[in-house]
Write a protein that holds these residues in place. Structure first.
Motif, PDB file in Angstrom:
ATOM      1  N   GLY A  28      28.156 -15.306  32.247  1.00  0.00           N
ATOM      2  CA  GLY A  28      29.284 -15.989  32.888  1.00  0.00           C
ATOM      3  C   GLY A  28      30.771 -15.033  32.615  1.00  0.00           C
ATOM      4  O   GLY A  28      31.407 -14.942  33.384  1.00  0.00           O
ATOM      5  N   LEU A  29      30.671 -14.740  31.449  1.00  0.00           N
ATOM      6  CA  LEU A  29      31.955 -14.124  30.786  1.00  0.00           C
ATOM      7  C   LEU A  29      32.133 -12.829  31.683  1.00  0.00           C
ATOM      8  O   LEU A  29      33.017 -12.218  31.816  1.00  0.00           O
ATOM      9  CB  LEU A  29      31.829 -14.035  29.409  1.00  0.00           C
ATOM     10  N   ALA A  30      30.751 -12.082  31.736  1.00  0.00           N
ATOM     11  CA  ALA A  30      30.714 -10.793  32.322  1.00  0.00           C
ATOM     12  C   ALA A  30      31.321 -10.698  33.931  1.00  0.00           C
ATOM     13  O   ALA A  30      31.832  -9.981  34.295  1.00  0.00           O
ATOM     14  CB  ALA A  30      29.320 -10.159  32.301  1.00  0.00           C
ATOM     15  N   LEU A  31      30.963 -11.948  34.528  1.00  0.00           N
ATOM     16  CA  LEU A  31      31.202 -12.322  36.041  1.00  0.00           C
ATOM     17  C   LEU A  31      32.821 -12.147  36.015  1.00  0.00           C
ATOM     18  O   LEU A  31      33.410 -11.933  37.034  1.00  0.00           O
ATOM     19  CB  LEU A  31      30.635 -13.218  36.568  1.00  0.00           C
ATOM     20  N   ARG A  32      33.592 -12.935  35.071  1.00  0.00           N
ATOM     21  CA  ARG A  32      34.907 -13.061  35.021  1.00  0.00           C
ATOM     22  C   ARG A  32      35.709 -11.942  34.327  1.00  0.00           C
ATOM     23  O   ARG A  32      36.768 -12.107  34.171  1.00  0.00           O
ATOM     24  CB  ARG A  32      35.354 -14.339  34.190  1.00  0.00           C
ATOM     25  N   PHE A  33      34.764 -10.857  33.951  1.00  0.00           N
ATOM     26  CA  PHE A  33      35.407  -9.768  33.174  1.00  0.00           C
ATOM     27  C   PHE A  33      36.020  -9.983  32.055  1.00  0.00           C
ATOM     28  O   PHE A  33      37.042  -9.374  31.532  1.00  0.00           O
ATOM     29  CB  PHE A  33      36.445  -8.719  33.922  1.00  0.00           C
ATOM     30  N   ARG A  34      35.349 -10.928  31.207  1.00  0.00           N
ATOM     31  CA  ARG A  34      36.100 -11.591  30.165  1.00  0.00           C
ATOM     32  C   ARG A  34      35.198 -11.232  28.984  1.00  0.00           C
ATOM     33  O   ARG A  34      35.414 -11.593  27.689  1.00  0.00           O
ATOM     34  CB  ARG A  34      36.281 -12.903  29.941  1.00  0.00           C
ATOM     35  N   LEU A  35      34.099 -10.548  29.040  1.00  0.00           N
ATOM     36  CA  LEU A  35      33.237 -10.152  27.800  1.00  0.00           C
ATOM     37  C   LEU A  35      33.241  -9.010  27.313  1.00  0.00           C
ATOM     38  O   LEU A  35      33.654  -8.014  27.761  1.00  0.00           O
ATOM     39  CB  LEU A  35      31.727 -10.039  28.705  1.00  0.00           C
ATOM     40  N   ALA A  36      33.722  -9.101  26.045  1.00  0.00           N
ATOM     41  CA  ALA A  36      34.289  -8.155  25.074  1.00  0.00           C
ATOM     42  C   ALA A  36      33.130  -7.104  24.934  1.00  0.00           C
ATOM     43  O   ALA A  36      32.034  -7.527  24.632  1.00  0.00           O
ATOM     44  CB  ALA A  36      34.698  -8.706  23.801  1.00  0.00           C
ATOM     45  N   HIS A  37      33.416  -5.793  24.756  1.00  0.00           N
ATOM     46  CA  HIS A  37      32.544  -4.645  24.184  1.00  0.00           C
ATOM     47  C   HIS A  37      32.781  -4.375  22.710  1.00  0.00           C
ATOM     48  O   HIS A  37      33.710  -3.823  22.644  1.00  0.00           O
ATOM     49  CB  HIS A  37      32.550  -3.685  25.277  1.00  0.00           C
ATOM     50  N   VAL A  66      21.427  -0.917  37.375  1.00  0.00           N
ATOM     51  CA  VAL A  66      22.428  -1.717  36.414  1.00  0.00           C
ATOM     52  C   VAL A  66      23.085  -0.906  35.296  1.00  0.00           C
ATOM     53  O   VAL A  66      24.203  -0.978  35.188  1.00  0.00           O
ATOM     54  CB  VAL A  66      21.891  -2.739  36.113  1.00  0.00           C
ATOM     55  N   HIS A  67      21.910  -0.134  34.676  1.00  0.00           N
ATOM     56  CA  HIS A  67      22.485   0.628  33.502  1.00  0.00           C
ATOM     57  C   HIS A  67      23.545   1.592  33.846  1.00  0.00           C
ATOM     58  O   HIS A  67      24.392   1.956  33.159  1.00  0.00           O
ATOM     59  CB  HIS A  67      21.145   1.149  33.089  1.00  0.00           C
ATOM     60  N   LEU A  68      23.092   2.309  34.741  1.00  0.00           N
ATOM     61  CA  LEU A  68      23.931   3.497  35.130  1.00  0.00           C
ATOM     62  C   LEU A  68      25.301   3.005  35.819  1.00  0.00           C
ATOM     63  O   LEU A  68      26.484   3.468  35.553  1.00  0.00           O
ATOM     64  CB  LEU A  68      23.459   4.396  36.270  1.00  0.00           C
ATOM     65  N   LEU A  69      25.448   1.804  36.427  1.00  0.00           N
ATOM     66  CA  LEU A  69      26.585   1.244  36.792  1.00  0.00           C
ATOM     67  C   LEU A  69      27.563   0.924  35.675  1.00  0.00           C
ATOM     68  O   LEU A  69      28.699   0.950  35.663  1.00  0.00           O
ATOM     69  CB  LEU A  69      26.153   0.009  37.872  1.00  0.00           C
ATOM     70  N   LEU A  70      26.915   0.257  34.528  1.00  0.00           N
ATOM     71  CA  LEU A  70      27.612  -0.076  33.298  1.00  0.00           C
ATOM     72  C   LEU A  70      28.150   1.093  32.619  1.00  0.00           C
ATOM     73  O   LEU A  70      29.353   0.960  32.135  1.00  0.00           O
ATOM     74  CB  LEU A  70      26.657  -0.737  32.336  1.00  0.00           C
ATOM     75  N   VAL A  71      27.247   2.290  32.658  1.00  0.00           N
ATOM     76  CA  VAL A  71      27.926   3.204  32.045  1.00  0.00           C
ATOM     77  C   VAL A  71      29.115   3.912  32.922  1.00  0.00           C
ATOM     78  O   VAL A  71      30.138   4.175  32.158  1.00  0.00           O
ATOM     79  CB  VAL A  71      26.897   4.462  31.965  1.00  0.00           C
ATOM     80  N   ILE A  72      28.948   3.721  34.177  1.00  0.00           N
ATOM     81  CA  ILE A  72      30.215   4.344  34.952  1.00  0.00           C
ATOM     82  C   ILE A  72      31.378   3.383  34.653  1.00  0.00           C
ATOM     83  O   ILE A  72      32.480   4.002  34.669  1.00  0.00           O
ATOM     84  CB  ILE A  72      29.759   4.229  36.470  1.00  0.00           C
ATOM     85  N   LEU A  73      31.187   2.147  34.473  1.00  0.00           N
ATOM     86  CA  LEU A  73      32.356   1.049  34.166  1.00  0.00           C
ATOM     87  C   LEU A  73      32.773   1.143  32.927  1.00  0.00           C
ATOM     88  O   LEU A  73      34.114   0.886  32.611  1.00  0.00           O
ATOM     89  CB  LEU A  73      31.721  -0.432  34.580  1.00  0.00           C
ATOM     90  N   VAL A  74      31.906   1.297  31.794  1.00  0.00           N
ATOM     91  CA  VAL A  74      32.598   1.629  30.589  1.00  0.00           C
ATOM     92  C   VAL A  74      31.965   3.038  30.031  1.00  0.00           C
ATOM     93  O   VAL A  74      31.124   3.156  29.261  1.00  0.00           O
ATOM     94  CB  VAL A  74      31.849   0.490  29.562  1.00  0.00           C
ATOM     95  N   LYS A 102      32.608   5.216  27.655  1.00  0.00           N
ATOM     96  CA  LYS A 102      32.706   5.531  26.475  1.00  0.00           C
ATOM     97  C   LYS A 102      31.438   4.991  25.810  1.00  0.00           C
ATOM     98  O   LYS A 102      31.067   5.449  24.536  1.00  0.00           O
ATOM     99  CB  LYS A 102      33.831   4.689  25.663  1.00  0.00           C
ATOM    100  N   THR A 103      30.397   4.464  26.454  1.00  0.00           N
ATOM    101  CA  THR A 103      29.174   4.066  25.748  1.00  0.00           C
ATOM    102  C   THR A 103      28.219   5.259  25.905  1.00  0.00           C
ATOM    103  O   THR A 103      27.239   4.972  25.203  1.00  0.00           O
ATOM    104  CB  THR A 103      28.576   2.720  26.582  1.00  0.00           C
ATOM    105  N   LEU A 104      28.327   6.313  26.663  1.00  0.00           N
ATOM    106  CA  LEU A 104      27.513   7.241  26.958  1.00  0.00           C
ATOM    107  C   LEU A 104      27.497   8.207  25.581  1.00  0.00           C
ATOM    108  O   LEU A 104      26.299   8.751  25.210  1.00  0.00           O
ATOM    109  CB  LEU A 104      27.710   8.051  28.182  1.00  0.00           C
TER     110      LEU A 104
END
Length: 208
Positions: A102-111, A177-185, A187-189
């Protein structure tokens, strides 16, 4: 930098990139094998398959299978012995997964570097289970008589083929999904290549 302070220990990085190679080989050749005897009313474009023909695809597929299986076995053994699974994947439960989703859907999930959130933990456990299932079902398809106990559990030969395809589809979905998250963040690569450095408790967020 010690492995204890690394975001991703060396054996995790090694497993990850060997797994990438094995998965590309296995999925690409698997699509070519599927085209020779499709389960559903569609075929994969030959341009994105591997092997050139059925015999060549089978050779690629079997080579990838052994690479994937040995690599996974080494990862599971080292992950258990070194406490990687306990530190990275536990605890996890439905409530925490729903909360973080739910936090991720609202872009409030901290990394936080070096720490997996509940959604990540659940997804990594899920893909490990899918890899195990794709290996077991693959053996059932390959040796349905010799491994008939596994084949029977999967509903026979055609059932094993369906399980194998479903596990492959689940892995592909995870990869997307994994690749999309890497594109969005992005710095995780880099830490998956270099190891990175996890922040220690009490360390300043702005420390260099």
């Amino acid at each position: 930098m010690t492995q204890r302070n690394a975001i991703h220990p060396a054996f995790v990085r090694f497993w990850h990139w060997i797994n990438v190679i094995a998965m590309v080989m296995m999925i690409g050749s698997g699509w070519r094998i599927y085209n020779a005897s499709p389960l559903f009313d569609f075929r994969f474009p030959n341009a994105i398959t591997l092997g050139g023909w059925l015999g060549g695809a089978l050779q690629w597929h079997f080579a990838a299978m052994w690479l994937l299986m040995v690599n996974l076995l080494a990862y599971l053994v080292l992950g258990a012995l070194l406490g990687h699974f306990r530190r990275s994947f536990l605890p996890v439960g439905p409530r925490s997964v729903l909360r973080d989703f739910g936090l991720a859907l609202r872009f409030r999930l901290a990394h936080v570097s070096g720490t997996y959130n509940a959604v990540q933990r659940a997804s990594y456990i899920f893909v490990l289970a899918a890899i195990l299932l794709v290996i077991l079902s693959g053996f059932a398809v390959w040796k349905p008589v010799q491994l008939q106990s596994i084949t029977v559990l999967m509903g026979g030969y055609e059932g094993a083929r369906l399980v194998h395809f479903s596990a492959m589809a689940a892995i592909c979905a995870f990869v997307v999904v994994h690749l999309l998250l890497v594109i969005l963040v992005p710095k995780t690569l880099l830490p998956m290549i270099t190891g990175g450095r996890a922040k220690m408790r009490g360390e300043s967020r702005h420390a260099q």
